[in-house]
Design an enzyme around this catalytic site. Structure first.
Site, PDB file in Angstrom:
ATOM      1  N   LYS A  60       0.264  -5.737  -4.419  1.00  0.00           N
ATOM      2  CA  LYS A  60       0.321  -6.960  -3.630  1.00  0.00           C
ATOM      3  C   LYS A  60       0.605  -8.162  -4.526  1.00  0.00           C
ATOM      4  O   LYS A  60       0.067  -8.269  -5.634  1.00  0.00           O
ATOM      5  CB  LYS A  60      -1.007  -7.176  -2.893  1.00  0.00           C
ATOM      6  CG  LYS A  60      -1.353  -6.044  -1.925  1.00  0.00           C
ATOM      7  CD  LYS A  60      -0.393  -5.983  -0.746  1.00  0.00           C
ATOM      8  CE  LYS A  60      -0.777  -4.902   0.234  1.00  0.00           C
ATOM      9  NZ  LYS A  60       0.073  -4.888   1.437  1.00  0.00           N
ATOM     10  N   ASP A 107       4.744  -6.378  -2.644  1.00  0.00           N
ATOM     11  CA  ASP A 107       4.568  -6.699  -1.227  1.00  0.00           C
ATOM     12  C   ASP A 107       3.910  -8.072  -1.101  1.00  0.00           C
ATOM     13  O   ASP A 107       2.782  -8.273  -1.556  1.00  0.00           O
ATOM     14  CB  ASP A 107       3.676  -5.622  -0.590  1.00  0.00           C
ATOM     15  CG  ASP A 107       3.464  -5.811   0.893  1.00  0.00           C
ATOM     16  OD1 ASP A 107       3.985  -6.785   1.466  1.00  0.00           O
ATOM     17  OD2 ASP A 107       2.768  -4.975   1.498  1.00  0.00           O
ATOM     18  N   GLU A 136       8.565  -6.371  -0.317  1.00  0.00           N
ATOM     19  CA  GLU A 136       8.205  -6.086   1.070  1.00  0.00           C
ATOM     20  C   GLU A 136       7.712  -7.352   1.764  1.00  0.00           C
ATOM     21  O   GLU A 136       6.960  -8.139   1.184  1.00  0.00           O
ATOM     22  CB  GLU A 136       7.115  -5.016   1.074  1.00  0.00           C
ATOM     23  CG  GLU A 136       6.699  -4.551   2.449  1.00  0.00           C
ATOM     24  CD  GLU A 136       5.765  -3.347   2.353  1.00  0.00           C
ATOM     25  OE1 GLU A 136       4.912  -3.192   3.237  1.00  0.00           O
ATOM     26  OE2 GLU A 136       5.898  -2.557   1.382  1.00  0.00           O
ATOM     27  N   GLU A 155       6.424  -3.468   9.185  1.00  0.00           N
ATOM     28  CA  GLU A 155       5.068  -3.186   9.664  1.00  0.00           C
ATOM     29  C   GLU A 155       4.634  -4.166  10.745  1.00  0.00           C
ATOM     30  O   GLU A 155       3.773  -3.853  11.561  1.00  0.00           O
ATOM     31  CB  GLU A 155       4.061  -3.169   8.527  1.00  0.00           C
ATOM     32  CG  GLU A 155       3.740  -4.505   7.909  1.00  0.00           C
ATOM     33  CD  GLU A 155       2.731  -4.386   6.778  1.00  0.00           C
ATOM     34  OE1 GLU A 155       1.543  -4.651   7.016  1.00  0.00           O
ATOM     35  OE2 GLU A 155       3.126  -4.032   5.659  1.00  0.00           O
ATOM     36  N   ASP A 201       6.163   1.526  11.954  1.00  0.00           N
ATOM     37  CA  ASP A 201       4.707   1.562  12.047  1.00  0.00           C
ATOM     38  C   ASP A 201       4.336   2.270  13.341  1.00  0.00           C
ATOM     39  O   ASP A 201       4.895   1.969  14.402  1.00  0.00           O
ATOM     40  CB  ASP A 201       4.135   0.142  12.035  1.00  0.00           C
ATOM     41  CG  ASP A 201       2.617   0.125  12.038  1.00  0.00           C
ATOM     42  OD1 ASP A 201       2.029  -0.072  10.958  1.00  0.00           O
ATOM     43  OD2 ASP A 201       2.019   0.317  13.111  1.00  0.00           O
ATOM     44  N   HIS A 214       5.417   2.361   6.974  1.00  0.00           N
ATOM     45  CA  HIS A 214       4.167   1.682   6.650  1.00  0.00           C
ATOM     46  C   HIS A 214       3.005   2.570   7.073  1.00  0.00           C
ATOM     47  O   HIS A 214       3.041   3.203   8.132  1.00  0.00           O
ATOM     48  CB  HIS A 214       4.086   0.353   7.398  1.00  0.00           C
ATOM     49  CG  HIS A 214       2.748  -0.303   7.331  1.00  0.00           C
ATOM     50  ND1 HIS A 214       1.919  -0.441   8.423  1.00  0.00           N
ATOM     51  CD2 HIS A 214       2.081  -0.857   6.280  1.00  0.00           C
ATOM     52  CE1 HIS A 214       0.805  -1.052   8.070  1.00  0.00           C
ATOM     53  NE2 HIS A 214       0.872  -1.320   6.775  1.00  0.00           N
TER      54      HIS A 214
END
Length: 436
Positions: free
Chosen positions: A219, A247, A273, A302, A325, A352
């Site tokens: 992240k 992400d 992402e 997602e 998703d 995801h």
């Protein structure tokens, strides 16, 4: 198949993951992984289980939406539903009053996903097959009949979808055998949540490498200097030859995304992402074009709310990796449409997963994609997060960083009764203890 649905029950089930910062990212700093959990009872005793995923607060709103949809489900015969699944999908998504709450997006679509996931689980159980095998064994015409093509025929017609599925019949059995033997490749997000300390990150990366993981996602998005430091740390931990993804969870504006990712390019991420708002199709296209010379792709999906948004992202060359998703879109039906569109545009699908049960569900969809649609593993992998699997009756099985195909009948949605009772909000024992 003569199972009539006589009752729909929905519960608000929450897990206090925020206490240990599991799932923390730049936009969602304290998530409590949760589900609106649906159970369908039939007159023959067979039950179907489904859910949609949330982050805690607001789950009660999704529960209300599920209850609003229940009148469209209770009294229906399973055979009646699956004999014209497209019509049933439209029944749920096109009620002339409730569609005003979407249409086909937001809370009402999350509720639709929960209900439809339970219907698909019920169907697979009635056939005695795991969901992926139910799909794989369908003929192409039956698959197509489950999809609502409204609003996407400008890029994918029923005939084109049928042609894709017919072409993929060649080698289908070999690919199924391959999956049963080796499983589907996965990557891990468990090592580098934004709220984890450096020591946690180091230890988790070390453990993951020992377990055979070679693809890692971290992240980013809160602080640039911290992102640079943490990217350097994880790249040093995993080495130059393993795969790294980053992400941002929708944190940046378009120009900021380009600038920030350019500063992280030295760490050679495969993709960025969710760099910006999930609804900004042209913004994603601008970012994709700017980052292409750096060899960095854009991944999103997602929080892509329906097949129409995916259609536009693909038309605009706005993403290089499609992230379906299992609980954001309208269940299996709408995900089938996206898998087929992604194949037409030759964009790899990397689902995801994570949360509560998302790994359990989406593994079925990506197995079907490989066996019956894409017939390719190039640049393809499915996300894995090592949280909360112990609460399911048929948890995912990971071997050598691969998803092994589920064997139990159904869509792997069923939770342990003890887990549901303990974590039901706010009356479950877990929450009573935390609220003292």
């Amino acid at each position: 198949m003569a199972h009539t649905i006589v009752k729909l029950t929905v519960k608000d089930v929450r897990f206090p993951t925020s206490l240990e910062q599991h799932g923390s990212d730049a936009m969602h700093t304290d998530p409590d992984y949760s589900v609106a959990y649906v159970v369908l009872d039939t007159d023959c005793g067979l039950r179907g289980f489904g859910f949609t995923f949330t982050l805690g607060k607001g789950t009660e709103i999704v529960v209300c939406a599920v209850e609003a949809l229940s009148a469209l489900v209770v009294g229906k015969c399973l055979q009646e539903i699956v004999s014209d699944f497209r019509a049933f999908y439209r029944l749920l998504t096109s009620d002339d009053q409730m569609r005003w709450l979407g249409p086909e997006k937001g809370v009402i679509q999350l509720a639709t996903a929960a209900v439809l996931n339970a219907v698909w689980d019920l169907w697979a159980r009635a056939e005695g097959k795991p969901l992926w095998k139910l799909l794989v064994d369908m003929d192409p015409e039956q698959i197509v009949s489950c999809i609502d093509f409204r609003y996407i025929t400008d890029v994918l017609t029923e005939k084109e979808a049928l042609d894709i599925l017919m072409k993929a019949q060649a080698g289908k059995q070999q690919r199924e055998d391959e999956m049963l033997k080796k499983g589907y490749p996965a990557y891990t997000t468990s090592c580098a949540w934004l709220g984890y300390t450096d020591q946690q990150l180091k230890q988790l990366c070390t453990d993951a490498l020992k377990s055979g993981w070679t693809k890692f996602k971290m992240k980013v998005g809160a602080d640039l200097e911290d992102d640079i430091r943490r990217c350097r740390l994880i790249r040093e931990m995993i080495g130059p030859n393993n795969t790294l993804m980053i992400d941002a969870n929708q944190r940046w504006d378009v120009a900021e995304a380009i600038s920030r990712v350019s500063r992280l390019a030295e760490f050679k991420p495969l993709w960025i992402e969710e760099p910006t708002s999930p609804d900004d199709v042209l913004g994603h296209a601008t970012i994709s074009k700017a980052l292409a010379p750096l060899g960095i792709g854009v991944a999103t999906g997602e929080q892509c709310q329906n097949r129409v948004m995916f259609k536009q992202l693909l038309q605009a060359s706005a993403l290089q990796f499609v992230q379906i998703d299992s609980c954001r879109l309208g269940s299996v039906n709408e995900n089938l449409a996206v898998l087929l569109m992604a194949h037409k545009f030759q964009v790899p699908v990397c689902p995801h997963a994570g949360g509560v049960g998302l790994c359990e569900l989406v593994q079925h969809l990506i197995l079907f994609d490989y066996v019956c649609v894409s017939a390719s593993l190039d640049n393809r992998m499915c996300e894995y997060v090592d949280h909360l699997h112990e609460h399911f009756t048929s948890p995912v099985v990971i071997q050598d960083a691969h998803y092994m195909p589920p064997k139990d009948p159904g869509y792997s949605c069923e939770m342990l009764d003890s887990s549901v009772q303990r974590h039901e909000y706010p009356e479950g024992e877990e929450w009573k203890l935390l609220m003292k």
